[in-house]
Design an enzyme around this catalytic site. Structure first.
Site, mmCIF file in Angstrom:
data_model
loop_
_atom_site.group_PDB
_atom_site.id
_atom_site.type_symbol
_atom_site.label_atom_id
_atom_site.label_comp_id
_atom_site.label_asym_id
_atom_site.label_seq_id
_atom_site.Cartn_x
_atom_site.Cartn_y
_atom_site.Cartn_z
ATOM 1 N N ARG A 98 24.672 -24.110 51.076
ATOM 2 C CA ARG A 98 26.015 -23.530 51.180
ATOM 3 C C ARG A 98 26.439 -23.316 52.636
ATOM 4 O O ARG A 98 27.631 -23.412 52.950
ATOM 5 C CB ARG A 98 26.073 -22.210 50.412
ATOM 6 C CG ARG A 98 26.099 -22.464 48.927
ATOM 7 C CD ARG A 98 26.092 -21.197 48.145
ATOM 8 N NE ARG A 98 26.395 -21.485 46.754
ATOM 9 C CZ ARG A 98 26.254 -20.619 45.769
ATOM 10 N NH1 ARG A 98 25.799 -19.407 46.013
ATOM 11 N NH2 ARG A 98 26.549 -20.958 44.544
ATOM 12 N N LYS A 137 23.455 -24.597 25.326
ATOM 13 C CA LYS A 137 24.314 -24.058 24.265
ATOM 14 C C LYS A 137 25.671 -24.725 24.134
ATOM 15 O O LYS A 137 26.338 -24.986 25.131
ATOM 16 C CB LYS A 137 24.551 -22.574 24.540
ATOM 17 C CG LYS A 137 23.328 -21.728 24.332
ATOM 18 C CD LYS A 137 23.682 -20.286 24.531
ATOM 19 C CE LYS A 137 22.561 -19.385 24.056
ATOM 20 N NZ LYS A 137 22.862 -17.994 24.385
ATOM 21 N N GLY A 172 25.741 -25.405 37.700
ATOM 22 C CA GLY A 172 24.430 -24.780 37.592
ATOM 23 C C GLY A 172 23.218 -25.693 37.509
ATOM 24 O O GLY A 172 22.801 -26.295 38.499
ATOM 25 N N GLY A 214 30.277 -21.697 37.979
ATOM 26 C CA GLY A 214 31.322 -21.118 37.125
ATOM 27 C C GLY A 214 32.695 -21.654 37.470
ATOM 28 O O GLY A 214 33.509 -21.940 36.579
HETATM 29 P P1 AMP Z 1 23.030 -24.766 30.614
HETATM 30 O O1 AMP Z 1 22.929 -23.589 31.535
HETATM 31 O O2 AMP Z 1 23.791 -24.488 29.344
HETATM 32 O O3 AMP Z 1 23.479 -26.017 31.325
HETATM 33 O O4 AMP Z 1 21.560 -25.029 30.085
HETATM 34 C C1 AMP Z 1 20.522 -25.417 30.923
HETATM 35 C C2 AMP Z 1 19.234 -25.134 30.250
HETATM 36 O O5 AMP Z 1 19.167 -25.849 29.040
HETATM 37 C C3 AMP Z 1 18.024 -25.538 31.047
HETATM 38 O O6 AMP Z 1 17.342 -24.385 31.431
HETATM 39 C C4 AMP Z 1 17.206 -26.373 30.083
HETATM 40 O O7 AMP Z 1 15.842 -26.043 30.078
HETATM 41 C C5 AMP Z 1 17.817 -26.022 28.746
HETATM 42 N N1 AMP Z 1 17.602 -27.067 27.728
HETATM 43 C C6 AMP Z 1 17.949 -28.357 27.795
HETATM 44 N N2 AMP Z 1 17.525 -29.005 26.700
HETATM 45 C C7 AMP Z 1 16.905 -28.108 25.918
HETATM 46 C C8 AMP Z 1 16.240 -28.185 24.653
HETATM 47 N N3 AMP Z 1 16.152 -29.331 24.001
HETATM 48 N N4 AMP Z 1 15.692 -27.064 24.150
HETATM 49 C C9 AMP Z 1 15.781 -25.897 24.847
HETATM 50 N N5 AMP Z 1 16.404 -25.763 26.029
HETATM 51 C C10 AMP Z 1 16.947 -26.860 26.568
#
Ligand code: AMP
Length: 395
Positions: free
Chosen positions: A35, A197, A353, A376
């Site tokens: 940054r 998610k 992220g 974000g």
């Molecule tokens: P996000 O912050 O929503 O982009 O999610 C990122 C996180 O999703 C990372 O920490 C990954 O470890 C997790 N992730 C990706 N694929 C999977 C999976 N199949 N099962 C559980 N966690 C996952």
């Protein structure tokens, strides 16, 4: 767009909102200088014009004045990276700051103390913003990471500069890159959404369905879509309350002629740990007691084909649990595919992220067209929202 190049900073003081919210180790050393490096072009342009820079930023989430969150800790790194001396004043408003600003001469840089030592910063207090505005002739916002917040230094301050305000070169590049994906894109356009998610990405998906030709849904998110269509997902993560929404998204995608690609096979593990037993299975036939943790080889090949037929690529979210070496393969393979497509002329933007962490960790950061610095803020732009920090400059 009001940019730095619209101004000559000779004999002018620029008050610049930078994002120096950098990670520190227990010795208070900066462990990732990205940054600070990102703010360098803006600072150098102003100094080269013959002006001076007053830098303001937040660091962490202090409760009042807490020394561990002092920007004093990062002064040495800023000096090393910018390549010239940086003065520091241990407050961000008040007599001491006024004096330091008055004594600042052309070619010099002054860093103010952490803005969040005052509650007024996050509250967007107008009187606090007005005090900050007195420290510069021209207001420059170069902090994309906080552009989605209507804080005193990111948004409210801009009203005290009628015309003398602009985006720094980092923020301008962020805006241009997202615009290149959402509005001025070369077709076919692909969005890859991974991560844990559906719920955290749902508004993004809804907004980009109007903009893309292909959508890859990977990572933990994909299991909600598979279960919703009747697949067996074993113990894989799933948001049952989002299954109807998942079906609705697939329906909308079809109506809008967007081709949706979901992994066909996965690496399944019998435990959420790096040394778990694994097997490859079809994504809709995962045995009970096993959970999908990464994209399988067939999926990787399919995605490679999709990525390489597209001219504009947006990537947000990993394809597996990349933090564990055994389950990083799908994310790494996707990085290689995007690298290849970029070399062949596609524009690729990585943001939000965890995918930024992944591209850095696996060495793809300089192989894609642009890596966004704001998590974000980037997601909110992809959701189609107007960010207050950007609006305030355009007003
Ligand atoms: P996000 O912050 O929503 O982009 O999610 C990122 C996180 O999703 C990372 O920490 C990954 O470890 C997790 N992730 C990706 N694929 C999977 C999976 N199949 N099962 C559980 N966690 C996952």
């Amino acid at each position: 767009m009001n940019t730095l190049n619209d101004f000559n900073f000779e004999n002018k003081k620029a008050i610049i909102r930078v994002d120096f919210n950098v990670p520190l180790n227990d010795k208070f050393e900066v462990t990732d200088t990205t940054r600070i490096q990102a703010a360098k072009p803006t600072i150098i342009k102003i100094l080269e014009d013959g002006g001076s820079c007053v830098l303001m930023s937040h660091l962490g989430r202090p409760k009042g004045k807490q020394d561990e969150f002092s920007l004093r800790h990062i002064v040495k790194s800023v000096i090393d990276i910018i390549g010239c001396n940086v003065k520091f004043v241990d407050d961000c408003v008040g007599d001491k700051v006024e004096e330091a600003v008055a004594n600042l001469v052309d070619g010099e840089i002054l860093l103010l103390e952490n803005l969040r030592f005052y509650d007024e910063e996050k509250k967007g207090d107008v009187a606090f913003a007005e005090k900050l505005s007195k420290y510069g002739d021209i207001y420059v916002n170069d902090a994309f990471g906080t552009a989605h917040r209507a804080h005193a230094s990111t948004t409210i301050i801009a009203q005290f500069f009628k015309e003398n305000k602009c985006f720094g070169s980092l923020l301008a590049r962020e805006i241009e890159s997202i615009d290149k994906v959402l509005n001025n894109s070369e077709k076919p356009v692909l969005a890859i959404l991974g991560g844990a998610k559906v719920s955290s990405k749902i508004t993004v998906i809804e907004n980009i369905l109007d903009k893309v030709d292909h959508l890859i849904i990977g990572g933990g998110m994909s299991f909600t879509f598979i279960k919703a269509q009747g697949g067996k997902i074993g113990n894989s993560i799933c948001e049952d309350d989002k299954m109807e929404l998942a079906l609705e998204i697939l329906k909308q995608a079809k109506a809008k002629n967007v081709q949706v690609h979901i992994p066909v096979d996965v690496i399944a593990a019998d435990d959420f740990s790096n040394d778990a037993n694994t097997q490859i299975c079809d994504i809709d036939a995962i045995p009970d007691g096993w959970e999908g943790v990464d994209a399988g080889l067939k999926s990787q090949e399919n995605f490679d084909g999709v990525v390489n037929q597209c001219k504009t690529i947006l990537w947000n979210g990993p394809l597996g649990v990349f933090e564990m070496e055994s389950f990083a393969g799908g994310t790494i393979a996707l990085g290689h595919s995007i690298d290849k497509a970029t070399k062949n002329g596609a524009f690729s933007l990585v943001g939000g992220g965890d995918s930024v962490a992944a591209v850095k960790q696996f060495g793809f950061a300089d192989k894609v067209s642009y890596v966004s610095t704001g998590g974000g803020a980037m997601l909110e732009m992809l959701e189609g929202k107007n960010l207050p920090g950007i609006e305030a400059i355009l007003k």
